[in-house]
Write a protein that holds these residues in place. Structure first.
Motif, PDB file in Angstrom:
ATOM      1  N   GLN A 206     -14.905  12.469   5.633  1.00  0.00           N
ATOM      2  CA  GLN A 206     -14.204  12.640   6.597  1.00  0.00           C
ATOM      3  C   GLN A 206     -14.850  11.822   7.923  1.00  0.00           C
ATOM      4  O   GLN A 206     -14.170  11.765   8.968  1.00  0.00           O
ATOM      5  CB  GLN A 206     -14.710  14.092   7.133  1.00  0.00           C
TER       6      GLN A 206
ATOM      7  N   GLU B 179      -8.523  11.123   8.092  1.00  0.00           N
ATOM      8  CA  GLU B 179      -7.348  11.895   7.810  1.00  0.00           C
ATOM      9  C   GLU B 179      -6.143  10.800   7.998  1.00  0.00           C
ATOM     10  O   GLU B 179      -5.225  10.884   7.458  1.00  0.00           O
ATOM     11  CB  GLU B 179      -7.239  13.036   8.487  1.00  0.00           C
TER      12      GLU B 179
ATOM     13  N   LYS C  23      -5.755   8.215   5.425  1.00  0.00           N
ATOM     14  CA  LYS C  23      -5.348   8.757   4.260  1.00  0.00           C
ATOM     15  C   LYS C  23      -3.864   9.170   4.466  1.00  0.00           C
ATOM     16  O   LYS C  23      -2.991   8.863   3.407  1.00  0.00           O
ATOM     17  CB  LYS C  23      -5.827  10.329   3.783  1.00  0.00           C
ATOM     18  N   GLU C  24      -3.175   9.729   5.453  1.00  0.00           N
ATOM     19  CA  GLU C  24      -1.980   9.899   5.641  1.00  0.00           C
ATOM     20  C   GLU C  24      -0.948   8.786   5.634  1.00  0.00           C
ATOM     21  O   GLU C  24       0.204   8.747   5.138  1.00  0.00           O
ATOM     22  CB  GLU C  24      -1.642  10.606   7.001  1.00  0.00           C
TER      23      GLU C  24
ATOM     24  N   PHE D 130      -6.630   5.513   2.344  1.00  0.00           N
ATOM     25  CA  PHE D 130      -7.624   6.352   1.508  1.00  0.00           C
ATOM     26  C   PHE D 130      -6.730   7.382   0.700  1.00  0.00           C
ATOM     27  O   PHE D 130      -5.721   7.795   1.300  1.00  0.00           O
ATOM     28  CB  PHE D 130      -8.416   7.216   2.254  1.00  0.00           C
ATOM     29  N   MET D 131      -6.992   7.436  -0.469  1.00  0.00           N
ATOM     30  CA  MET D 131      -6.286   8.182  -1.383  1.00  0.00           C
ATOM     31  C   MET D 131      -6.658   9.740  -1.473  1.00  0.00           C
ATOM     32  O   MET D 131      -5.899  10.774  -1.327  1.00  0.00           O
ATOM     33  CB  MET D 131      -6.425   7.899  -2.911  1.00  0.00           C
ATOM     34  N   GLU D 132      -7.964  10.019  -1.202  1.00  0.00           N
ATOM     35  CA  GLU D 132      -8.687  11.142  -0.882  1.00  0.00           C
ATOM     36  C   GLU D 132      -9.902  11.332   0.204  1.00  0.00           C
ATOM     37  O   GLU D 132     -10.701  10.104   0.236  1.00  0.00           O
ATOM     38  CB  GLU D 132      -8.981  11.768  -2.321  1.00  0.00           C
ATOM     39  N   VAL D 133      -9.815  12.359   0.877  1.00  0.00           N
ATOM     40  CA  VAL D 133     -10.911  12.322   1.825  1.00  0.00           C
ATOM     41  C   VAL D 133     -11.792  13.517   1.690  1.00  0.00           C
ATOM     42  O   VAL D 133     -11.165  14.641   1.404  1.00  0.00           O
ATOM     43  CB  VAL D 133     -10.328  12.294   3.205  1.00  0.00           C
TER      44      VAL D 133
END
Length: 253
Positions: A130, A175, A178-179, A183-186
């Protein structure tokens, strides 16, 4: 508290079929040209290693992932040729990631600026915490993120790339990244991120190596011209960094 790191690249065999590249440069993991060159060679060597199926790319410490190109070296650029060589550093790393036959997993524990965002974008699947906000600050000093643009836009699209570029003073959250597909996952913390990184790496080693290599080529379709494209972009940045605007701005820093 600052990360206490020395400038280095370390390769670790995380588990069977998985190698981990850890680049470090105190205090914020900026990338001088020699470290970028070593990173290129390391990625290429692991790509040729038959015992390696997956590469994890990460930086040292628990804070900044990568603050981009080394600012001290940026200040030393006096002509277009040296500027081109300087900006070609990240170009060659991006192309090494692109051409590697191995799947590269990104592990981003903290902030990324400029070229650091390009490094994250050059991986095939990127995890983050994060705290991994991102920023493209190039316009602040009179240049543009020309070299990393193809890699970043490939992941997040033109609209999101434009938003980053036109707001060089602003960090965008993990985030948000990611959106928009960087990034694929946070994750909440490094520990949970590392568990996910290792789980994916281990799972990938159970798949058909030929299938993974073929998938890699499919994922990077329409990028065969990037050797020439990124070299041209390095020339552009090498010219812009010599502008009067940039000289005045760097002189104030």
């Amino acid at each position: 508290m600052q990360d206490n790191l020395s400038s280095s690249i370390v390769v670790e065999n995380a588990q069977k079929g998985v190698s981990r590249i850890i680049f470090s440069n105190s205090p914020s993991n900026s990338m001088p040209i020699d470290l970028l060159q070593e990173l290129v060679m390391t990625i290429e060597n692991l790509g040729e290693d038959e015992n390696v199926q997956v590469i994890i790319l990460q930086s040292g410490g628990e804070r900044t992932f990568c603050s981009g190109a080394n600012f001290e070296q940026l200040l030393q650029i006096k002509d277009e040729k040296s500027g081109e060589i300087f900006f070609n550093g990240f170009a060659k790393v991006i192309n090494a990631c692109r051409k590697s036959p191995k799947i590269i997993i990104g592990r981003v524990q903290g902030k990324s600026v400029g070229g650091g965002v390009g490094l994250a974008a050059a991986t095939d699947y990127c995890f983050a915490t994060q705290f991994a906000s991102i920023k493209l600050s190039e316009l602040n000093i009179g240049i543009i993120p020309a070299v990393i643009e193809p890699a970043v836009e490939r992941k997040i699209g033109l609209s999101a790339f434009s938003k980053l570029t036109f707001n060089p003073n602003d960090f965008f959250s993990a985030e948000w990244a990611k959106e928009n597909g960087l990034f694929m996952e946070v994750f909440e913390d490094i520990k949970s991120m590392d568990e996910a990184v290792e789980n994916l790496a281990n799972r990938l080693t159970t798949y058909n190596p030929e299938a993974l290599t073929t998938l890699k080529r499919v994922l990077w379709k329409n990028t065969d011209n990037w050797d020439e494209l990124l070299a041209e972009r390095a020339e552009i940045s090498g010219r812009l960094v010599l502008s009067e605007f940039t000289k005045r701005t760097l002189g104030r820093k």
